[in-house]
Enzyme design. Structure first.
Site, short mmCIF file in Angstrom:
data_model
loop_
_atom_site.label_atom_id
_atom_site.label_comp_id
_atom_site.label_asym_id
_atom_site.label_seq_id
_atom_site.Cartn_x
_atom_site.Cartn_y
_atom_site.Cartn_z
N SER A 84 0.73 -1.32 -0.18
CA SER A 84 -0.06 0.08 0.11
C SER A 84 0.89 1.28 0.05
CB SER A 84 -1.01 -0.03 1.35
OG SER A 84 -2.21 0.75 0.95
N HIS A 233 -7.30 -5.87 0.24
CA HIS A 233 -6.31 -5.06 0.21
C HIS A 233 -5.26 -5.74 1.21
CE1 HIS A 233 -3.96 -1.61 -0.40
NE2 HIS A 233 -3.98 -1.14 0.83
#
Length: 253
Positions: A84, A233
């Site tokens: 991320s 994610h």
């Protein structure tokens, strides 16, 4: 000052960067696994964990801070993995010091600008920051008014530290909030990066979509792509064994 947690004493160096609101401890189990092959260094990014605050947390500034730490730690060449926001920092490091990075792994992020998606989380963490907390349960109850997902709350509350007066967040929340528009932007990459790179996507995540493939290939012409099925994610936390295997296979080949 950059804080790092080391796992293993021998083998090539692998530097691991967490995402927004994370810290080095997020990678504990995976780092122990990888330490059979690598010396693993899990970093607290600026404004997170035990690393120093940074007023303007741009990608060049964060990347330079970690490259400075690497130099002070005598890591001339190393493997690099980022998830991320940490993936964007890792891409920025590869742009600034391509000769230092042997191979790069980017987990569920692309070199593009993203829309804001953390407004409620900022509000919830701000509420925690401004409350005299006596328990983790109290913090979770407060945060639940802003974030309904228990796994997300559990992740965020890993930043909660016990003090003599109760609990506090071990993040520089104001600095992160002030730098948020910068954090949403893509890294500053001037020319294509030739470093062998693996992008790993979570199947259910929208952080990497088909429209971003040309941006990725444009900046990273030697990129490979892998997808972990049935994951979002936080793919490394949801499916640690497949994630760990993909990373080891790519770095060792």
């Amino acid at each position: 000052m950059i804080h790092a947690k080391q796992y293993g004493e021998s083998g090539p160096a692998l530097v691991v960067l967490h995402g927004l609101f994370g810290n080095a401890d997020n990678w504990h189990s995976l780092a122990k696994n990888w330490s059979e092959t690598f010396r693993v260094f899990c970093i607290d990014l600026p404004n997170h964990g035990q690393s120093s605050p940074m007023n303007h947390a741009s990608y060049p500034n964060m990347a330079k801070a970690i490259l400075q730490w690497a130099q002070e730690t005598s890591l001339d060449k190393f493997y690099l993995l980022g998830h991320s926001m940490g993936g964007k920092v890792a891409m920025q490091m590869a742009a600034l010091a391509p000769d230092n990075i042997i191979k790069l792994v980017v987990a569920d992020i692309a070199p593009v600008d993203y829309p804001p998606s953390h407004t409620q989380i900022f509000k919830g963490l701000k509420a925690i920051d401004e409350t005299d907390l006596t328990s983790r349960k109290q913090a979770d109850s407060l945060l639940s008014e802003y974030e309904p997902s228990l796994p997300v709350r559990q992740f965020l509350l890993k930043n909660l530290e016990r003090t003599d007066n109760g609990f506090k967040l071990a993040i520089s929340l104001d600095n992160i909030a002030q730098s948020y528009t910068t954090i949403l932007k893509k890294p500053e990459i001037g020319s294509p990066i030739q470093t062998p790179t693996l992008f790993i996507k979570g199947e259910k995540s929208d952080y990497i979509v088909a429209d971003y493939q040309q941006d990725i290939i444009g900046f990273f012409p030697n990129a490979e792509f892998k997808m972990i099925p049935d994951t979002g994610h936080w793919l490394h936390a949801e499916k640690p064994i497949p994630f760990s295997s993909l990373v080891k296979r790519f770095l060792n080949k």
